[in-house]
Design a protein around this motif. Structure first.
Motif, mmCIF file in Angstrom:
data_model
loop_
_atom_site.group_PDB
_atom_site.id
_atom_site.type_symbol
_atom_site.label_atom_id
_atom_site.label_comp_id
_atom_site.label_asym_id
_atom_site.label_seq_id
_atom_site.Cartn_x
_atom_site.Cartn_y
_atom_site.Cartn_z
ATOM 1 N N LEU A 180 0.814 -1.217 0.000
ATOM 2 C CA LEU A 180 0.000 0.000 0.000
ATOM 3 C C LEU A 180 0.850 1.271 0.000
ATOM 4 C CD1 LEU A 180 -2.463 -1.494 2.556
ATOM 5 C CD2 LEU A 180 -3.174 -0.670 0.317
ATOM 6 N N ARG A 181 2.050 1.184 -0.567
ATOM 7 C CA ARG A 181 3.005 2.291 -0.527
ATOM 8 C C ARG A 181 2.541 3.527 -1.268
ATOM 9 N NH1 ARG A 181 4.463 -1.603 -4.016
ATOM 10 N NH2 ARG A 181 5.427 -1.135 -6.045
ATOM 11 N N SER A 182 1.632 3.365 -2.222
ATOM 12 C CA SER A 182 1.155 4.513 -2.977
ATOM 13 C C SER A 182 -0.010 5.227 -2.280
ATOM 14 C CB SER A 182 0.714 4.088 -4.377
ATOM 15 O OG SER A 182 -0.373 3.180 -4.304
ATOM 16 N N THR A 183 -0.510 4.644 -1.192
ATOM 17 C CA THR A 183 -1.678 5.204 -0.516
ATOM 18 C C THR A 183 -1.366 5.748 0.870
ATOM 19 O OG1 THR A 183 -3.069 3.592 -1.683
ATOM 20 C CG2 THR A 183 -4.061 4.739 0.181
ATOM 21 N N PHE A 184 -0.519 5.035 1.618
ATOM 22 C CA PHE A 184 -0.231 5.404 3.002
ATOM 23 C C PHE A 184 1.271 5.540 3.253
ATOM 24 C CE2 PHE A 184 -4.079 2.742 3.145
ATOM 25 C CZ PHE A 184 -4.953 3.548 3.855
ATOM 26 N N LYS A 185 1.605 6.365 4.240
ATOM 27 C CA LYS A 185 2.931 6.316 4.842
ATOM 28 C C LYS A 185 2.830 5.389 6.045
ATOM 29 C CE LYS A 185 5.701 9.787 5.348
ATOM 30 N NZ LYS A 185 6.295 11.103 5.715
ATOM 31 N N PHE A 186 3.872 4.612 6.288
ATOM 32 C CA PHE A 186 3.846 3.641 7.377
ATOM 33 C C PHE A 186 4.880 3.987 8.441
ATOM 34 C CE2 PHE A 186 1.439 1.397 4.294
ATOM 35 C CZ PHE A 186 0.720 0.421 4.965
ATOM 36 N N GLY A 187 4.467 3.831 9.694
ATOM 37 C CA GLY A 187 5.367 4.057 10.810
ATOM 38 C C GLY A 187 5.195 2.986 11.856
ATOM 39 N N GLU A 188 6.187 2.895 12.740
ATOM 40 C CA GLU A 188 6.136 1.870 13.782
ATOM 41 C C GLU A 188 6.859 2.348 15.034
ATOM 42 O OE1 GLU A 188 7.078 -2.904 14.250
ATOM 43 O OE2 GLU A 188 8.394 -1.672 13.013
ATOM 44 N N SER A 189 6.258 2.031 16.176
ATOM 45 C CA SER A 189 6.902 2.223 17.474
ATOM 46 C C SER A 189 7.116 0.846 18.080
ATOM 47 C CB SER A 189 6.016 3.075 18.393
ATOM 48 O OG SER A 189 6.543 3.096 19.704
ATOM 49 N N ARG A 190 8.368 0.510 18.359
ATOM 50 C CA ARG A 190 8.700 -0.830 18.845
ATOM 51 C C ARG A 190 9.046 -0.809 20.335
ATOM 52 N NH1 ARG A 190 11.568 -0.491 13.864
ATOM 53 N NH2 ARG A 190 13.528 -0.163 14.951
#
Length: 276
Positions: A186-196
């Motif tokens: 879904l790289r063309s629709t959303f930016k993705f982030g993560e807290s680990r």
């Protein structure tokens, strides 16, 4: 290196000998879980999936070893990538395609990311399923998942230049291949982030009760919870499985399309009125 083709011209006896001598077909249609690829159908920079691809011929004994390993790998559930195969001995067109991709010898294995072929440097004939899986994990598109450790970083790295973002709060210390797969898909629709690693401040910020938590941050008015003046929140409540999450995010994306269409329409009316 010259690929040997399975077809060819000749009389009836020659064609009969060819049928008798024809090698065992690897990755047989409707039986194998490895997808057949080639010049008409090959991953590009717009493909939704990561692809582990083998270039092979049916005549090669080494390719038979590789095929058995890939079939075993393809049996695994919840893989974060697809597995495909290109038969370089199928025809002159496919042989030329293999040479075009730099596959002068077989078997060769690559991971296709954004249309780029990332080669497996080991021995494709003797590599185990575990080794190939690790190769894929080591070459995941890590740039698509932004590491977020504070509310300030959330705003700066994830929300500063986008209409929508997906954010995962996890107790794990490393990003999973599943999440990289989602980010790629879904790289063309959303930016993705993560807290680990159980970030306490972010857990409190999102009123987290247990891990993991996956949220989509969408424009105000398009989510179920208010987050800020610019964004709302949709929380995912299903199983942490790729197909289920993708279905959920596809539904969120369909709402975003309406938002973008409406926003463009408003901007268009605004520009028209300014010209009057």
């Amino acid at each position: 290196f010259q690929f040997q083709f399975e077809g060819g011209a000749g009389g009836g006896r020659q064609r009969q000998r060819q049928r008798q001598q024809r090698p065992t077909e690897l990755f047989p249609k409707n039986e194998s879980k490895v997808a057949r690829l080639g010049k008409p159908k090959f991953p590009t920079d717009s493909s939704k999936h990561l692809w582990l691809v083998v270039f092979y011929t049916n005549q090669s004994k080494a390719c038979h070893q590789t095929a058995a390993t890939l079939e075993k790998l393809a049996e695994q559930q919840n893989l974060a990538y697809k597995i495909g195969a290109v038969d370089c001995g199928k025809s002159e067109r496919e042989a030329a395609f293999c040479r075009e991709k730099g596959m002068e010898d077989v078997p060769q294995i690559v991971l296709v990311v954004d249309g780029e072929l990332r080669p497996f440097d080991g021995n494709a004939a003797t590599a185990s399923a575990k080794t190939l899986h690790k190769f894929v994990q080591d070459n995941m598109p890590t740039h698509l998942v932004h590491n977020v450790n504070s509310v300030a970083q959330l705003k700066e790295r994830l929300l500063s230049d986008t209409d929508a973002a997906v954010f995962l709060l996890s107790e794990k210390f490393e990003t999973s291949s599943l999440y990289y797969n989602l980010a790629y898909h879904l790289r063309s629709t959303f930016k993705f982030g993560e807290s680990r690693a159980k970030n306490l401040k972010l857990a409190q910020h999102f009123q987290l009760k247990r891990y993991p938590v996956l949220v989509a941050l969408v424009p105000t008015g398009y989510g179920k919870e208010k987050y800020s003046d610019e964004f709302d929140i949709n929380r995912y409540s299903g199983e942490m499985k790729a197909d289920a999450i993708i279905e959920w995010l596809d539904n969120v994306a369909s709402v975003l399309k309406y938002y973008k269409k409406t926003n463009r329409s408003k901007q268009g009316r605004g520009s028209d009125s300014s010209e009057l």
